[in-house]
Design an enzyme around this catalytic site. Structure first.
Site, PDB file in Angstrom:
ATOM      1  N   TYR A  51     -10.603   6.242   8.459  1.00  0.00           N
ATOM      2  CA  TYR A  51     -10.269   4.899   7.960  1.00  0.00           C
ATOM      3  C   TYR A  51     -10.271   4.925   6.446  1.00  0.00           C
ATOM      4  CZ  TYR A  51      -9.494   1.049  11.088  1.00  0.00           C
ATOM      5  OH  TYR A  51      -8.904   0.162  11.940  1.00  0.00           O
ATOM      6  N   ASP A 197      17.504  -1.290   0.335  1.00  0.00           N
ATOM      7  CA  ASP A 197      16.918  -0.651   1.518  1.00  0.00           C
ATOM      8  C   ASP A 197      17.784   0.565   1.854  1.00  0.00           C
ATOM      9  OD1 ASP A 197      16.254   0.176   4.059  1.00  0.00           O
ATOM     10  OD2 ASP A 197      15.979  -1.843   4.860  1.00  0.00           O
TER      11      ASP A 197
END
Ligand code: DSN
Length: 416
Positions: A51, A197
């Protein structure tokens, strides 16, 4: 795999089946590719266990020294590869990357203007049923009916009328070059932020085979897994002034823990994309696409806009088979091991689930090493299958030729 087979034979069997499917079919889906063994190795590493909410050296959890270095390497390589001031390598996918930009740069209710989905745009550029169309006002521009290409003078007028807060340049089914410089000028004139994009064309952009949006855009987003040939996932590049806002938008704004195994694999793919062989590869993607387009047109198939400048093309099925849908045509081809997708074509009279087009792309078959001769053979087969209306005997004969091609050009051997 042996350990997985012992522990979970059901999933092991399915992974082996998918590897076999990939090896025994030819992949023409323009957004897919086959990653290298080093990319796959990084993806399947122990980094998945960690994590690391936050960013290198500002994490919420202890024990992040190593993953800090991994992410920093990925960031530095992304900045170098794309020539960007700042990179965020945490988005889980292209849509997350685009949503991150909206979250960083505009407020809910502001206006996004992107390319019409049915003309080749993308869901996350403002489609009503996508989150981008639910939280924001939307408008769209499209291709011209005559040319099936963008006319930037007309786009300019539409943008000046609509006054979007964010203008999105980029597409998922457009076979022509996109003039990002002109989009940059239009955005400036309209007072809009420009998001380019480049998910489909990133590999072509970083190797100089397509005009570069970075100098003209506030933000550039991409996925990693199409022409860039990396792991599934997204990236955001931006000017320094947006760095802090975009990082906050991705975490804690939009995502929790980053996928460190995926970020490591992204870093490996950036390294691969910086090698001279990668430029040879992307040049071959385009030359293969041009061969494919001209073979199709020689056989009488009409291509949207009359050809291709990049890695993909849209075939208007109606040009030879007025009564056949893209849906049925794609299934016939897949039965012979030629995998592609149905696609709406601009001004399509059919609903998207049926569609009048097929989208073909060359990134994956180019990775396997297919060249002009094999593409000629492949298009012969495509033509025969379609013109036979998916006749079982023709499909079986074609399937045998596909099997031979697959054997001669295997996918990377992932040591299954
Ligand atoms: N699904 C991708 C494509 O196939 O083009 C776009 O996100």
């Amino acid at each position: 795999m042996q350990r997985l087979e012992r522990a979970d034979p059901e999933i092991a069997r399915l992974i082996t089946a998918e590897h076999k499917r990939q090896n025994e079919t030819l992949e023409l889906i323009a957004s897919e590719n086959h990653v290298s063994i080093p990319v796959l190795k990084a993806l399947g590493s122990v980094l998945t266990d960690k994590y690391a909410e936050g960013y290198p050296s500002t994490r919420w959890y202890c024990g992040c020294d190593t993953v800090d270095s991994v992410e920093q390497v990925a960031i530095d390589r992304a900045k170098k590869l794309f020539g960007a001031d700042h990179a965020n390598v945490q988005p889980h996918c292209g849509t997350s990357a685009n949503l991150g930009v909206y979250l960083a740069a505009i407020k809910p209710g502001a206006k996004i203007m992107g390319m019409n989905l049915s003309h080749g745009g993308h869901l996350s550029h403002g489609l009503k049923i996508n989150v981008s169309g639910q939280f924001y006002k939307t408008a769209c521009y499209g291709v011209e009916k005559e040319t099936e290409q963008l006319d930037l003078d007309i786009v300019r007028k539409q943008v000046l009328e609509e006054k979007p807060d964010i203008l999105v340049a980029g597409a998922s089914a457009y076979s022509r070059k996109i003039d990002f410089e002109a989009f940059g000028n239009i955005a400036k004139e309209a007072g809009a932020i420009l998001l380019s994009d480049i998910a489909h064309i990133a590999g072509l952009v970083v190797t100089g085979q397509h005009p570069d949006p970075t100098p003209h855009s506030d933000f550039v987003t991409t996925t990693n897994h199409k022409t860039l040939r990396g792991p599934r996932g997204g990236i955001i590049l931006c000017k320094s002034k947006w760095a802090k806002k975009i990082d906050q938008a991705i975490f804690p704004g939009l995502q929790g823990g980053p996928m460190m195994h995926s970020i490591a694999a992204k870093a490996v793919s950036f390294h691969e994309a910086m090698q001279p062989e990668f430029k040879t590869y992307t040049a071959k993607i385009i030359s293969n696409a041009k061969t494919m387009a001209s073979e199709l047109m020689d056989k009488g198939w009409r291509l949207v806009s009359g050809g291709t400048d990049n890695h993909l093309m849209l075939i208007d099925i109606r040009s030879k088979l007025p009564d056949v849908t893209g849906h049925d045509a794609a299934i016939w081809l897949a039965t012979a091991g030629i995998v592609c997708n149905k696609n709406a074509i601009p001004f399509d009279s059919r609903p998207p689930v049926q569609a009048s087009g097929l989208r073909f792309g060359t990134p994956a078959i180019t990775t396997r090493g297919l060249g002009d001769d094999e593409i000629k053979t492949l298009i012969e087969l495509v033509d025969k299958i379609l013109m036979s209306h998916g006749d079982r005997e023709i499909i079986d004969q074609a399937g045998k030729v596909v099997a031979e091609l697959c054997k001669a050009f295997p996918v990377p051997n992932y040591n299954m």
